[in-house]
Design a protein around this motif. Sequence first.
Motif, PDB file in Angstrom:
ATOM      1  N   TYR A  26       0.817  -1.209   0.000  1.00  0.00           N
ATOM      2  CA  TYR A  26       0.000   0.000   0.000  1.00  0.00           C
ATOM      3  C   TYR A  26       0.854   1.264   0.000  1.00  0.00           C
ATOM      4  O   TYR A  26       0.464   2.283  -0.576  1.00  0.00           O
ATOM      5  CB  TYR A  26      -0.972  -0.009   1.175  1.00  0.00           C
ATOM      6  N   GLN A  27       2.017   1.213   0.595  1.00  0.00           N
ATOM      7  CA  GLN A  27       2.942   2.347   0.551  1.00  0.00           C
ATOM      8  C   GLN A  27       3.426   2.569  -0.886  1.00  0.00           C
ATOM      9  O   GLN A  27       3.517   3.714  -1.351  1.00  0.00           O
ATOM     10  CB  GLN A  27       4.122   2.086   1.478  1.00  0.00           C
ATOM     11  N   GLU A  28       3.726   1.499  -1.594  1.00  0.00           N
ATOM     12  CA  GLU A  28       4.148   1.599  -2.993  1.00  0.00           C
ATOM     13  C   GLU A  28       3.021   2.140  -3.871  1.00  0.00           C
ATOM     14  O   GLU A  28       3.247   2.967  -4.753  1.00  0.00           O
ATOM     15  CB  GLU A  28       4.599   0.228  -3.500  1.00  0.00           C
ATOM     16  N   VAL A  29       1.791   1.695  -3.627  1.00  0.00           N
ATOM     17  CA  VAL A  29       0.644   2.200  -4.388  1.00  0.00           C
ATOM     18  C   VAL A  29       0.483   3.695  -4.164  1.00  0.00           C
ATOM     19  O   VAL A  29       0.292   4.464  -5.118  1.00  0.00           O
ATOM     20  CB  VAL A  29      -0.650   1.444  -4.000  1.00  0.00           C
ATOM     21  N   ALA A  30       0.593   4.142  -2.924  1.00  0.00           N
ATOM     22  CA  ALA A  30       0.473   5.569  -2.614  1.00  0.00           C
ATOM     23  C   ALA A  30       1.596   6.359  -3.276  1.00  0.00           C
ATOM     24  O   ALA A  30       1.360   7.447  -3.827  1.00  0.00           O
ATOM     25  CB  ALA A  30       0.488   5.782  -1.104  1.00  0.00           C
ATOM     26  N   TYR A  31       2.811   5.830  -3.254  1.00  0.00           N
ATOM     27  CA  TYR A  31       3.943   6.502  -3.895  1.00  0.00           C
ATOM     28  C   TYR A  31       3.714   6.658  -5.395  1.00  0.00           C
ATOM     29  O   TYR A  31       3.941   7.732  -5.961  1.00  0.00           O
ATOM     30  CB  TYR A  31       5.235   5.713  -3.641  1.00  0.00           C
ATOM     31  N   ARG A  32       3.240   5.604  -6.047  1.00  0.00           N
ATOM     32  CA  ARG A  32       3.025   5.663  -7.495  1.00  0.00           C
ATOM     33  C   ARG A  32       1.904   6.624  -7.856  1.00  0.00           C
ATOM     34  O   ARG A  32       1.977   7.319  -8.873  1.00  0.00           O
ATOM     35  CB  ARG A  32       2.736   4.270  -8.039  1.00  0.00           C
ATOM     36  N   GLN A  33       0.860   6.675  -7.028  1.00  0.00           N
ATOM     37  CA  GLN A  33      -0.229   7.617  -7.290  1.00  0.00           C
ATOM     38  C   GLN A  33       0.266   9.054  -7.147  1.00  0.00           C
ATOM     39  O   GLN A  33      -0.077   9.914  -7.961  1.00  0.00           O
ATOM     40  CB  GLN A  33      -1.397   7.366  -6.341  1.00  0.00           C
ATOM     41  N   GLU A  34       1.061   9.313  -6.132  1.00  0.00           N
ATOM     42  CA  GLU A  34       1.616  10.652  -5.932  1.00  0.00           C
ATOM     43  C   GLU A  34       2.559  11.018  -7.091  1.00  0.00           C
ATOM     44  O   GLU A  34       2.544  12.159  -7.575  1.00  0.00           O
ATOM     45  CB  GLU A  34       2.355  10.730  -4.602  1.00  0.00           C
ATOM     46  N   HIS A  35       3.346  10.071  -7.547  1.00  0.00           N
ATOM     47  CA  HIS A  35       4.246  10.319  -8.667  1.00  0.00           C
ATOM     48  C   HIS A  35       3.437  10.625  -9.932  1.00  0.00           C
ATOM     49  O   HIS A  35       3.775  11.548 -10.687  1.00  0.00           O
ATOM     50  CB  HIS A  35       5.142   9.114  -8.896  1.00  0.00           C
ATOM     51  N   GLU A  36       2.381   9.890 -10.176  1.00  0.00           N
ATOM     52  CA  GLU A  36       1.529  10.133 -11.344  1.00  0.00           C
ATOM     53  C   GLU A  36       0.885  11.515 -11.268  1.00  0.00           C
ATOM     54  O   GLU A  36       0.827  12.235 -12.263  1.00  0.00           O
ATOM     55  CB  GLU A  36       0.448   9.050 -11.440  1.00  0.00           C
ATOM     56  N   ARG A  37       0.442  11.900 -10.075  1.00  0.00           N
ATOM     57  CA  ARG A  37      -0.143  13.231  -9.882  1.00  0.00           C
ATOM     58  C   ARG A  37       0.906  14.320 -10.168  1.00  0.00           C
ATOM     59  O   ARG A  37       0.611  15.322 -10.818  1.00  0.00           O
ATOM     60  CB  ARG A  37      -0.673  13.342  -8.450  1.00  0.00           C
ATOM     61  N   TYR A  38       2.129  14.105  -9.706  1.00  0.00           N
ATOM     62  CA  TYR A  38       3.215  15.056  -9.956  1.00  0.00           C
ATOM     63  C   TYR A  38       3.514  15.149 -11.449  1.00  0.00           C
ATOM     64  O   TYR A  38       3.710  16.248 -11.971  1.00  0.00           O
ATOM     65  CB  TYR A  38       4.480  14.653  -9.195  1.00  0.00           C
ATOM     66  N   CYS A  39       3.553  14.022 -12.153  1.00  0.00           N
ATOM     67  CA  CYS A  39       3.834  14.025 -13.589  1.00  0.00           C
ATOM     68  C   CYS A  39       2.761  14.785 -14.358  1.00  0.00           C
ATOM     69  O   CYS A  39       3.070  15.531 -15.298  1.00  0.00           O
ATOM     70  CB  CYS A  39       3.956  12.597 -14.115  1.00  0.00           C
ATOM     71  N   GLN A  40       1.508  14.619 -13.969  1.00  0.00           N
ATOM     72  CA  GLN A  40       0.428  15.348 -14.624  1.00  0.00           C
ATOM     73  C   GLN A  40       0.560  16.847 -14.367  1.00  0.00           C
ATOM     74  O   GLN A  40       0.362  17.664 -15.274  1.00  0.00           O
ATOM     75  CB  GLN A  40      -0.927  14.837 -14.144  1.00  0.00           C
ATOM     76  N   TRP A  41       0.897  17.228 -13.141  1.00  0.00           N
ATOM     77  CA  TRP A  41       1.079  18.643 -12.809  1.00  0.00           C
ATOM     78  C   TRP A  41       2.241  19.212 -13.620  1.00  0.00           C
ATOM     79  O   TRP A  41       2.144  20.302 -14.178  1.00  0.00           O
ATOM     80  CB  TRP A  41       1.351  18.803 -11.315  1.00  0.00           C
ATOM     81  N   TYR A  42       3.340  18.475 -13.704  1.00  0.00           N
ATOM     82  CA  TYR A  42       4.529  18.943 -14.427  1.00  0.00           C
ATOM     83  C   TYR A  42       4.210  19.130 -15.903  1.00  0.00           C
ATOM     84  O   TYR A  42       4.629  20.113 -16.524  1.00  0.00           O
ATOM     85  CB  TYR A  42       5.673  17.940 -14.245  1.00  0.00           C
ATOM     86  N   LYS A  43       3.473  18.190 -16.483  1.00  0.00           N
ATOM     87  CA  LYS A  43       3.109  18.282 -17.896  1.00  0.00           C
ATOM     88  C   LYS A  43       2.235  19.507 -18.145  1.00  0.00           C
ATOM     89  O   LYS A  43       2.426  20.229 -19.131  1.00  0.00           O
ATOM     90  CB  LYS A  43       2.378  17.011 -18.317  1.00  0.00           C
TER      91      LYS A  43
END
Length: 68
Positions: A26-43
């Motif tokens: 679940y920690q890995e899932v949360a990390y990947r979701q946060e990373h995806e959110r960051y990538c969308q913001w950066y784009k």
Amino acid sequence: MNFSELRHVDPSAAPFALIRFSQSFYQEVAYRQEHERYCQWYKAMAAQNQAEHRQLSRDINLFKLFRR
């Protein structure tokens, strides 16, 4: 073991490794979701910055008049 016995299984009786694995998952899932959110913001920010740059490059450069 029948179904009524399965409903009353104590979760604290689960092996520690299984609990740790579940927490890690679940920690890995949360990390990947946060990373995806960051990538969308950066784009989105990159697209906005590129649009602003295109707009500014079309403006008249008044400082060119004073460089002579």
